[in-house]
Design an enzyme around this catalytic site. Structure first.
Site, mmCIF file in Angstrom:
data_model
loop_
_atom_site.group_PDB
_atom_site.id
_atom_site.type_symbol
_atom_site.label_atom_id
_atom_site.label_comp_id
_atom_site.label_asym_id
_atom_site.label_seq_id
_atom_site.Cartn_x
_atom_site.Cartn_y
_atom_site.Cartn_z
ATOM 1 N N CYS A 269 0.829 -1.202 0.000
ATOM 2 C CA CYS A 269 0.000 0.000 0.000
ATOM 3 C C CYS A 269 0.871 1.263 0.000
ATOM 4 O O CYS A 269 1.480 1.595 -1.008
ATOM 5 C CB CYS A 269 -0.977 -0.037 1.169
ATOM 6 S SG CYS A 269 -2.380 1.098 0.979
ATOM 7 N N HIS B 86 -3.522 -5.469 0.516
ATOM 8 C CA HIS B 86 -3.017 -5.812 1.854
ATOM 9 C C HIS B 86 -2.925 -7.328 2.071
ATOM 10 O O HIS B 86 -3.731 -7.911 2.797
ATOM 11 C CB HIS B 86 -3.907 -5.172 2.921
ATOM 12 C CG HIS B 86 -3.683 -3.707 3.072
ATOM 13 N ND1 HIS B 86 -2.708 -3.178 3.880
ATOM 14 C CD2 HIS B 86 -4.306 -2.655 2.477
ATOM 15 C CE1 HIS B 86 -2.732 -1.859 3.806
ATOM 16 N NE2 HIS B 86 -3.687 -1.520 2.955
ATOM 17 N N GLU C 292 -0.892 -8.918 3.916
ATOM 18 C CA GLU C 292 -0.569 -9.258 5.309
ATOM 19 C C GLU C 292 -1.802 -9.618 6.117
ATOM 20 O O GLU C 292 -1.719 -10.324 7.118
ATOM 21 C CB GLU C 292 0.184 -8.093 5.982
ATOM 22 C CG GLU C 292 -0.656 -6.933 6.452
ATOM 23 C CD GLU C 292 -1.133 -6.001 5.348
ATOM 24 O OE1 GLU C 292 -1.913 -5.066 5.643
ATOM 25 O OE2 GLU C 292 -0.721 -6.191 4.186
#
Length: 236
Positions: A109, A212, A214
């Site tokens: 990001c 994202h 993660e």
């Protein structure tokens, strides 16, 4: 020995006492991929920055606040949110030093946007304002959920890791790459043309995504593969 991956923290001034902050999903993803995260305190001492970089096998830049437009030659426009100049200076310095040492780089990001700015590119300061026909990239509700599709460039690192030319991703951003920085190539886009992944074309490993992963490593093999690929590069 596991490779040591530096992750910069940021100064959170929201409460009475400032805190060094970082969403735990980021170091957790590095651990899940076989790396050892080392959290880096935001400051501006050049000697300490040099010593930090010498400790690392790779550098990961997480998501976060908008990058101040002055770093890519613009004045703040409508829709640009609160920025931290100190954080921008710290992370840009880390990226510069990491590149000098040839360390692998991975970003998510804001991290992707920071790499682009570091290499001379520019950003859309606010997609709804500058590209009103774009998708709703700021995902409402649960940020772990898949939100929109991406098209992946054949022969790219992304295609190898995701196993095809199409995928669905989560999305929580209102800025994006506008003019691409030097030594980068686009490897994925959303249907509206917004850039969703980049990789370096020369020098050490550089990879970044606008979404994202993660937040999905425990449920999505492709998202985990992004971090495993980075950690593997840090072991080389």
């Amino acid at each position: 020995m596991k490779p040591v991956i530096g992750i910069p923290t940021f100064v959170d001034e929201a409460e009475k006492y400032n805190k060094c902050s970082l969403y735990e999903d980021y170091p957790n993803a590095i651990v899940a991929a076989g790396g050892l995260p080392l959290l880096l305190h935001q400051h501006d001492c050049e000697e300490n920055l040099l010593q930090m970089i010498r400790l690392l096998d790779g550098l990961f830049i997480p998501g976060g606040a908008d990058i101040h437009p002055s770093f890519y030659g613009q004045e703040p426009a409508r829709g640009c949110s609160a920025c931290s100049m100190a954080r921008d200076v710290f992370e840009l310095a880390l990226v510069s030093l990491a590149r000098e040492r040839g360390l692998p780089l991975f970003g998510v990001c804001r991290g992707m946007q920071l790499f682009n700015v570091a290499l001379g590119g520019t950003l859309y300061q606010d997609l709804p304002t500058e590209l009103p026909e774009s998708l709703a990239h700021w995902q409402p509700g649960e940020p772990y959920d898949l939100h929109h599709g991406i098209s992946i460039e054949p022969g790219s690192r992304m295609e190898r890791l995701f196993g095809g030319e199409k995928s669905l991703v989560n999305s929580t951003h209102h800025q994006a790459i506008k003019a691409l920085g030097q030594g980068l190539r686009v490897t994925a886009r959303a249907a509206d043309g917004v850039i969703e992944a980049i990789e370096g074309t020369q020098g050490a490993y550089l990879h970044a995504v606008q979404f994202h992963p993660e937040r999905r490593v425990s449920r999505d093999g492709a998202c985990l593969a992004l971090f495993e690929d980075f950690v593997h590069a840090c072991q080389s």
